[in-house]
Design a protein around this motif. Structure first.
Motif, PDB file in Angstrom:
ATOM      1  N   PHE A 159       1.040  -1.211   0.132  1.00 16.46           N
ATOM      2  CA  PHE A 159       0.024   0.037  -0.037  1.00 16.46           C
ATOM      3  C   PHE A 159       0.835   1.176  -0.160  1.00 16.46           C
ATOM      4  O   PHE A 159       2.138   0.959   0.315  1.00 16.46           O
ATOM      5  N   PRO A 160       0.373   2.431  -0.329  1.00 14.09           N
ATOM      6  CA  PRO A 160       1.211   3.618  -0.597  1.00 14.09           C
ATOM      7  C   PRO A 160       1.558   3.871   0.783  1.00 14.09           C
ATOM      8  O   PRO A 160       1.207   3.805   1.884  1.00 14.09           O
ATOM      9  N   ASN A 176       3.468  -9.739  -4.347  1.00 11.03           N
ATOM     10  CA  ASN A 176       2.622  -9.385  -3.413  1.00 11.03           C
ATOM     11  C   ASN A 176       1.455 -10.273  -3.098  1.00 11.03           C
ATOM     12  O   ASN A 176       0.962 -11.096  -3.927  1.00 11.03           O
ATOM     13  N   GLY A 177       0.888 -10.406  -1.839  1.00 11.67           N
ATOM     14  CA  GLY A 177      -0.307 -11.110  -1.545  1.00 11.67           C
ATOM     15  C   GLY A 177      -1.597 -10.320  -1.329  1.00 11.67           C
ATOM     16  O   GLY A 177      -2.670 -10.856  -0.967  1.00 11.67           O
ATOM     17  N   GLY A 178      -1.567  -9.117  -2.073  1.00 12.13           N
ATOM     18  CA  GLY A 178      -2.645  -8.256  -1.919  1.00 12.13           C
ATOM     19  C   GLY A 178      -2.057  -6.712  -2.065  1.00 12.13           C
ATOM     20  O   GLY A 178      -0.824  -6.480  -2.021  1.00 12.13           O
ATOM     21  N   ILE A 179      -3.083  -5.895  -2.655  1.00 11.58           N
ATOM     22  CA  ILE A 179      -2.638  -4.514  -2.718  1.00 11.58           C
ATOM     23  C   ILE A 179      -3.726  -3.566  -2.049  1.00 11.58           C
ATOM     24  O   ILE A 179      -5.366  -4.228  -2.453  1.00 11.58           O
ATOM     25  N   TYR A 189       3.958  -6.350   5.271  1.00 13.31           N
ATOM     26  CA  TYR A 189       3.413  -5.437   4.329  1.00 13.31           C
ATOM     27  C   TYR A 189       4.656  -4.489   3.930  1.00 13.31           C
ATOM     28  O   TYR A 189       5.669  -4.427   4.690  1.00 13.31           O
ATOM     29  N   GLN A 190       4.556  -3.947   2.624  1.00 13.08           N
ATOM     30  CA  GLN A 190       5.594  -2.994   2.200  1.00 13.08           C
ATOM     31  C   GLN A 190       4.936  -1.835   1.510  1.00 13.08           C
ATOM     32  O   GLN A 190       3.883  -1.884   1.035  1.00 13.08           O
ATOM     33  N   GLN A 191       5.324  -0.582   2.019  1.00 10.33           N
ATOM     34  CA  GLN A 191       4.795   0.801   1.570  1.00 10.33           C
ATOM     35  C   GLN A 191       5.439   1.238   0.368  1.00 10.33           C
ATOM     36  O   GLN A 191       6.622   1.191   0.223  1.00 10.33           O
ATOM     37  N   VAL A 192       4.721   1.701  -0.526  1.00  4.00           N
ATOM     38  CA  VAL A 192       5.208   1.943  -1.991  1.00  4.00           C
ATOM     39  C   VAL A 192       4.944   3.483  -1.822  1.00  4.00           C
ATOM     40  O   VAL A 192       3.745   3.962  -1.762  1.00  4.00           O
ATOM     41  N   ALA A 193       6.310   4.283  -2.200  1.00  6.64           N
ATOM     42  CA  ALA A 193       6.082   5.611  -2.147  1.00  6.64           C
ATOM     43  C   ALA A 193       5.074   6.269  -3.057  1.00  6.64           C
ATOM     44  O   ALA A 193       5.464   5.789  -4.458  1.00  6.64           O
TER      45      ALA A 193
END
Lengths: 356, 356
Positions: A106-107, A145-148, A125-129
């Protein structure tokens, strides 16, 4: 801290809701409430349900409300999941669909509850800039990823993601669940609801708190393929089956049936937002392009934290996030025209004061 | 089943709520609702809160309601946690306090939601058999444990645990959280609330659905040492901060303030229960000693499943559990005197029919 808590409790940093100050005559522009409130038909429907029948359990399946929502969106009733606010719905979505072996994306700037759910449910989770202009670039979501999940329009920026981008994302990540959190979509975003029939991996969540003026009633919902909805129902029925009380069921149904009121109310908010944006720009603010019922605005010279405090001293409460990338901005909910005029006039006063 | 579900969803067996049949003129004695409904002052308070103010978020901390409940029980306000039904409160209790390395203990026969929560939150548990007479023997809870929970009075038996036993249990297991689920306590059980100040490991949960006639409003609460309450608040604020809507907050507060109505209503239920018990015994039923707003009754010769079906055909719905140790019994909620007379008269008819 307590020796009696489960391990997870020690690790939580709970969400901080916007302030609900108990001060009279406050201009409250901090939690994105709708200045026009619910349809009068909602009040009537609640009044009609407010009787001795409250002794009985409500329909745990919320059948009538689900059918009304399904009709409104042209979906089948088994494509609808309802809950005690979209926060609760999102919690079940995180628990039931987004907890996967691969990380959730997610952002970096979005609804600040997402990382809180991840902590509660132990979701990687990974945050996407976001881009420098705060827009979302779908090409940045290339990691396995396992979801967005993202909010559209985004919060607290108000910036919308084009529908074509969402479609591309759904196709590129066809084995991941993509959740579009449309809390603010009725104020100018393009809803992804029309994509549900074609994309079994899409979940759209919405709330009655904003465009339907019912933050006090706590009703939210998710729309998706029946297979995904069944997963949410299984979680909900393992947690609390009678989610919505009898009054919320009645009020929410009436809110969907009064389409005219809904259309007028949201258009008024949109019109006021556009006027407010122009007014803020005249005062030297940079205002991000908003499709929501708030604007995110940074002044070219004045410190946002200081402006927040000075507005509060003068009885106007907005929201300020003292966080990286956000600390130059104020998030200002759109109130009535009168309230926004008051805001602009007080801001003009503050900005004309000599620097201290 | 779906490839998009989180792993846990595949493993869930959700709770099955009692039926809410949509049939007119039904005598509904299957979900332990209160025949007298809420106080008229509850209806007034909800009516007064049913206005344009629903546009605003409710107080996420439910401060006024908590203070009212605290005053009612003579506790400090930070000893009170409120939620959207006691089911939701229990869910947070399981997640926040009862998920430990050592297993949770609860009776083999009790509220059937407990194992459902354990599955949802991945909590190890051991079920402890009730005595043959369905009473709870605290000496059977000797296993090393991370917590103990039981309903008092128990469901679906109606049998109460003496307060002295609860005190002993709290002392023997001083490093475990002991949860006493008092959904039915106002109909004749001894509440453990008085022990909270002395036992930091005690949690008492209650609901407004039964003795306060508000199953349709979905309000429950927990009372405990502030340290335990803080753990619950951390979970709740990581899940959904604005748990109770503005109408539920107003109605629940009024329910606590009208003590006279509460006392009269619960006494009527108790009196009717006693008369119903005698009537059932005359018809050849063995009735467990109930301190709740239902009775658990087995006929000496007639099959309970068959009786359940025959009652339903005649417009009377009770609850039947087709499970080990329970399948000889009917759980019959206490309705009005008229409803219970109707039940007894229909049962007399059924039992006088020649065996087929």
């Amino acid at each position: 801290m307590s020796r009696f808590w489960s391990d997870i409790v020690h690790q939580l940093t709970p969400y901080t809701p916007g302030e609900q100050p108990k001060i009279d005559n406050l201009v409250k522009l901090n939690t994105n409430e709708n200045p026009y409130g619910p349809s009068p038909k909602v009040i009537e429907a609640i009044a009609a349900a407010n009787h001795d029948g409250l002794r009985k359990y409500p329909d745990p399946n919320a059948g009538e409300l689900k059918q009304t929502i399904a009709n409104h969106f042209g979906l089948s009733v088994d494509s609808v999941f309802v809950g005690n606010s979209s926060d609760e719905v999102l919690a079940h979505v995180f628990r039931g669909l987004l907890k996967q072996d691969r990380p959730l994306l997610f952002p970096d700037i979005t609804y600040s509850f997402y990382p809180v759910y991840c902590a509660l449910f132990d979701i990687a989770y990974q945050q996407v800039a976001l881009r420098d202009d705060f827009s979302l670039n779908i090409d940045d979501y290339s990691a396995d990823n396992g979801g967005i999940i993202f909010a559209n329009p985004n919060a607290p920026t108000g910036i919308a993601v084009p529908l074509a981008d969402i479609k591309t994302l759904l196709e590129r990540h066809s084995s991941s669940v993509i959740v579009v959190d449309e809390a603010y979509v009725d104020f100018g975003g393009e809803s992804a609801v029309s994509l549900i029939v074609d994309y079994p991996n899409l979940v759209v969540t919405q709330t009655l708190s904003k465009s339907r003026g019912l933050a006090g009633l706590r009703v939210g919902f998710a729309l998706a393929n029946p297979e995904l909805i069944e997963g949410l129902e299984r979680i909900k029925n393992s947690f609390h089956p009678y989610t919505l009380d009898a009054l919320a069921l009645a009020g929410a149904q009436a809110a969907f049936l009064d389409v005219d009121y809904f259309e007028q109310s949201r258009q008024k908010v949109i019109d006021t937002r556009e006027r407010t944006t122009v007014g803020l720009q005249k005062l030297g603010f940079t205002v991000l392009p908003s499709s929501a019922n708030f604007v995110f605005a940074a002044h070219q010279t004045s410190d946002a934290g200081a402006l927040f405090m000075k507005l509060r001293e003068r009885g106007i409460v907005v929201r300020y996030f003292d966080k990286e990338r956000l600390s130059d901005f104020l998030r200002i909910s759109i109130g009535t025209d009168t309230e926004m005029q008051q805001l602009l006039s007080v801001l003009a006063d503050i900005l004309s004061e000599p620097a201290q």
